[in-house]
Design a protein around this motif. Structure first.
Motif, PDB file in Angstrom:
ATOM      1  N   VAL A  19       0.841  -1.201   0.000  1.00 52.54           N
ATOM      2  CA  VAL A  19       0.000   0.000   0.000  1.00 52.54           C
ATOM      3  C   VAL A  19       0.876   1.251   0.000  1.00 52.54           C
ATOM      4  O   VAL A  19       1.963   1.256   0.563  1.00 52.54           O
ATOM      5  N   ASP A 172     -18.982 -13.824  -1.259  1.00 51.64           N
ATOM      6  CA  ASP A 172     -18.119 -13.264  -0.206  1.00 51.64           C
ATOM      7  C   ASP A 172     -18.840 -12.305   0.738  1.00 51.64           C
ATOM      8  O   ASP A 172     -18.340 -12.033   1.838  1.00 51.64           O
ATOM      9  N   ILE A 180     -12.253 -13.628   3.312  1.00 55.44           N
ATOM     10  CA  ILE A 180     -12.309 -13.299   1.883  1.00 55.44           C
ATOM     11  C   ILE A 180     -11.002 -13.692   1.195  1.00 55.44           C
ATOM     12  O   ILE A 180     -10.987 -14.173   0.066  1.00 55.44           O
ATOM     13  N   PRO A 183      -8.750 -18.095  -0.091  1.00 57.75           N
ATOM     14  CA  PRO A 183      -8.250 -18.915  -1.202  1.00 57.75           C
ATOM     15  C   PRO A 183      -6.867 -18.525  -1.729  1.00 57.75           C
ATOM     16  O   PRO A 183      -6.293 -19.272  -2.510  1.00 57.75           O
ATOM     17  N   ALA A 196      -2.056  -6.429   6.529  1.00 53.87           N
ATOM     18  CA  ALA A 196      -2.976  -5.561   5.778  1.00 53.87           C
ATOM     19  C   ALA A 196      -4.209  -5.235   6.631  1.00 53.87           C
ATOM     20  O   ALA A 196      -4.679  -4.094   6.669  1.00 53.87           O
ATOM     21  N   LYS A 308      -3.608 -17.447 -10.029  1.00 54.66           N
ATOM     22  CA  LYS A 308      -4.032 -16.373 -10.928  1.00 54.66           C
ATOM     23  C   LYS A 308      -4.696 -16.914 -12.205  1.00 54.66           C
ATOM     24  O   LYS A 308      -5.228 -16.142 -13.003  1.00 54.66           O
TER      25      LYS A 308
HETATM   26  C1  HEM Z   1      -7.186 -11.166  -3.608  1.00 52.43           C
HETATM   27  C2  HEM Z   1      -4.015  -8.616  -1.025  1.00 52.43           C
HETATM   28  C3  HEM Z   1      -7.478  -5.541   0.319  1.00 52.43           C
HETATM   29  C4  HEM Z   1     -10.729  -8.513  -1.617  1.00 52.43           C
HETATM   30  C5  HEM Z   1      -6.015 -10.666  -3.116  1.00 52.43           C
HETATM   31  C6  HEM Z   1      -4.702 -11.133  -3.485  1.00 52.43           C
HETATM   32  C7  HEM Z   1      -3.818 -10.424  -2.755  1.00 52.43           C
HETATM   33  C8  HEM Z   1      -4.555  -9.500  -1.923  1.00 52.43           C
HETATM   34  C9  HEM Z   1      -2.301 -10.556  -2.782  1.00 52.43           C
HETATM   35  C10 HEM Z   1      -4.382 -12.179  -4.547  1.00 52.43           C
HETATM   36  C11 HEM Z   1      -4.450 -11.493  -5.892  1.00 52.43           C
HETATM   37  C12 HEM Z   1      -3.929 -12.246  -7.103  1.00 52.43           C
HETATM   38  O1  HEM Z   1      -2.989 -13.026  -7.040  1.00 52.43           O
HETATM   39  O2  HEM Z   1      -4.457 -11.993  -8.213  1.00 52.43           O
HETATM   40  C13 HEM Z   1      -4.674  -7.558  -0.435  1.00 52.43           C
HETATM   41  C14 HEM Z   1      -4.049  -6.524   0.372  1.00 52.43           C
HETATM   42  C15 HEM Z   1      -5.037  -5.652   0.726  1.00 52.43           C
HETATM   43  C16 HEM Z   1      -6.271  -6.155   0.161  1.00 52.43           C
HETATM   44  C17 HEM Z   1      -2.566  -6.471   0.706  1.00 52.43           C
HETATM   45  C18 HEM Z   1      -5.010  -4.386   1.538  1.00 52.43           C
HETATM   46  C19 HEM Z   1      -3.941  -3.756   1.911  1.00 52.43           C
HETATM   47  C20 HEM Z   1      -8.669  -6.105  -0.035  1.00 52.43           C
HETATM   48  C21 HEM Z   1      -9.950  -5.605   0.357  1.00 52.43           C
HETATM   49  C22 HEM Z   1     -10.872  -6.435  -0.171  1.00 52.43           C
HETATM   50  C23 HEM Z   1     -10.159  -7.466  -0.910  1.00 52.43           C
HETATM   51  C24 HEM Z   1     -10.204  -4.380   1.223  1.00 52.43           C
HETATM   52  C25 HEM Z   1     -12.342  -6.251  -0.013  1.00 52.43           C
HETATM   53  C26 HEM Z   1     -13.175  -7.092   0.343  1.00 52.43           C
HETATM   54  C27 HEM Z   1     -10.035  -9.484  -2.314  1.00 52.43           C
HETATM   55  C28 HEM Z   1     -10.681 -10.554  -3.046  1.00 52.43           C
HETATM   56  C29 HEM Z   1      -9.668 -11.330  -3.614  1.00 52.43           C
HETATM   57  C30 HEM Z   1      -8.422 -10.713  -3.230  1.00 52.43           C
HETATM   58  C31 HEM Z   1     -12.174 -10.792  -3.148  1.00 52.43           C
HETATM   59  C32 HEM Z   1      -9.874 -12.609  -4.430  1.00 52.43           C
HETATM   60  C33 HEM Z   1      -9.976 -13.786  -3.477  1.00 52.43           C
HETATM   61  C34 HEM Z   1     -10.494 -15.056  -4.131  1.00 52.43           C
HETATM   62  O3  HEM Z   1      -9.752 -15.693  -4.908  1.00 52.43           O
HETATM   63  O4  HEM Z   1     -11.651 -15.420  -3.872  1.00 52.43           O
HETATM   64  N1  HEM Z   1      -5.903  -9.664  -2.175  1.00 52.43           N
HETATM   65  N2  HEM Z   1      -6.012  -7.302  -0.533  1.00 52.43           N
HETATM   66  N3  HEM Z   1      -8.816  -7.227  -0.807  1.00 52.43           N
HETATM   67  N4  HEM Z   1      -8.687  -9.601  -2.450  1.00 52.43           N
HETATM   68 FE1  HEM Z   1      -7.366  -8.469  -1.457  1.00 52.43          FE
END
Ligand code: HEM
Length: 324
Positions: A19, A172, A180, A183, A196, A308
């Motif tokens: 961030v 979700d 969330i 996975p 985070a 991914k």
């Molecule tokens: C997926 C980190 C905030 C929802 C991910 C992934 C990372 C990540 C590394 C995997 C992405 C990939 O490889 O394509 C973070 C960090 C956050 C953050 C460091 C804040 C500093 C949020 C917030 C939400 C969110 C606020 C809201 C609900 C999701 C969802 C996925 C995801 C829905 C996909 C998960 C799945 O496969 O079902 N996030 N995220 N993220 N993030 Fe976050």
């Protein structure tokens, strides 16, 4: 291309709590991005029409749990202010009346909107958008998730998400921030997501942070949600059979610019996800992007490539970039 948020500052990519403060412009070899929290570009009308179509077909892409109504108003007002800030000639929010029934006039010339409403009173909203989150989601290209903070835990309790990259908002909604992210490989073991979570819980009202995320995608389809996997999942198979010209035209680097904002009235955290698509054929036009993307894709660990959904064509993508 000039505003494409190229996501690879380093030669290797790993998950991290990446961030940084929002609103800071980032220069790239092609131009710059990052000043606007809400970004309007040439795809504005096309993407809003696409969102409306998706919501009509599948209303589960929208949800506001009953305790999130204040947050929904908060989000709408905040996003109107952002639009007015970056597009002062076309958008304007004026407070007409203070007091118990704060009354605003909202003008968005890009969509021909000129409407007066009373904050918190859904009866004063346009009949075609009788609640605030749906109304504002019909005016910004960003997907929106609102997180409620209770007893030291963040919950994804409201949102409008029509352009999810292989996840399901309807599934979700109501989950905790940690659930969330269940996975995603590595995130929990490496402590990335608990860090985070702690960071987000400490966000102060009005603070704006952002991060990027990325993947590859076939074609320009924005709605690659889990719900529609049967429609787009097979793309990952047949893309491998394309000749080089079609491969470069159809495979896109898909980048999300995600903003994190603590809303002032409700205390909810607003999570904005704006998706950008750039075909390899254009990406290769910028020498640094071409080489860096190939390097990252080649080195990416298998479990991350698998998650991914790019395991089957990431090496061909890297080879294509190195050859063009
Ligand atoms: C997926 C980190 C905030 C929802 C991910 C992934 C990372 C990540 C590394 C995997 C992405 C990939 O490889 O394509 C973070 C960090 C956050 C953050 C460091 C804040 C500093 C949020 C917030 C939400 C969110 C606020 C809201 C609900 C999701 C969802 C996925 C995801 C829905 C996909 C998960 C799945 O496969 O079902 N996030 N995220 N993220 N993030 Fe976050």
């Amino acid at each position: 291309m000039a505003t494409f948020p190229f996501p690879f500052p380093q030669t290797t990519y790993r998950y991290s709590t990446n961030v940084e403060p929002g609103r800071a412009a980032v220069s790239t070899p092609a131009g710059q991005w990052g000043e606007a929290v809400v970004d309007i570009d040439s795809e504005y009308h096309h993407e809003l029409a696409e969102r409306a179509r998706i919501l009509a077909v599948d209303p589960s892409r929208y949800a506001v749990l009953p305790h999130m109504h204040v947050a929904a108003w908060d989000a709408a007002l905040d996003l109107m202010r952002e639009l007015a800030l970056t597009h002062p000639d076309q958008c304007d929010l004026t407070l007409l009346e203070r007091g118990a029934r704060p009354t605003y006039r909202w003008r968005n010339d890009l969509l021909g909107i000129d409407h007066t409403f009373v904050l918190g009173d859904t009866d004063t909203l346009p009949p075609e958008h009788p609640e605030p989150l749906g109304w504002i989601a019909a005016q910004v290209q960003e997907d929106i998730v609102l997180l409620d903070q209770r007893d030291g835990v963040l919950y994804g309790d409201a949102g409008v998400v029509t352009f999810a990259a292989d996840w399901s908002f309807g599934f979700d909604v109501g989950m905790t921030f940690l659930e969330i992210h269940g996975p995603v490989p590595r995130l929990h073991a490496e402590g990335v997501i608990t860090r985070a979570h702690e960071f987000l819980k400490r966000l102060e009202p009005g603070e704006v942070y952002r991060r990027t995320n990325w993947t590859l995608t076939v074609g320009r389809r924005l709605d690659v949600s889990t719900e529609l996997y049967p429609e787009w999942g097979p793309d990952r198979e047949w893309v491998q059979t394309l000749d080089d010209e079609d491969f470069g035209r159809l495979v896109h680097l898909r980048v999300e610019v995600q903003h994190l904002i603590r809303l002032p009235e409700s205390g909810a955290v607003m999570f904005l996800i704006r998706t950008y698509l750039l075909p390899l054929a254009d990406l290769a036009g910028v020498e640094h992007w071409r080489l860096r993307t190939a390097e990252v894709l080649r080195e990416l660990p298998d479990d991350m490539a698998e998650y991914k959904g790019i395991a089957k064509y990431r090496h061909r993508t890297a080879d294509w970039l190195l050859a063009h």
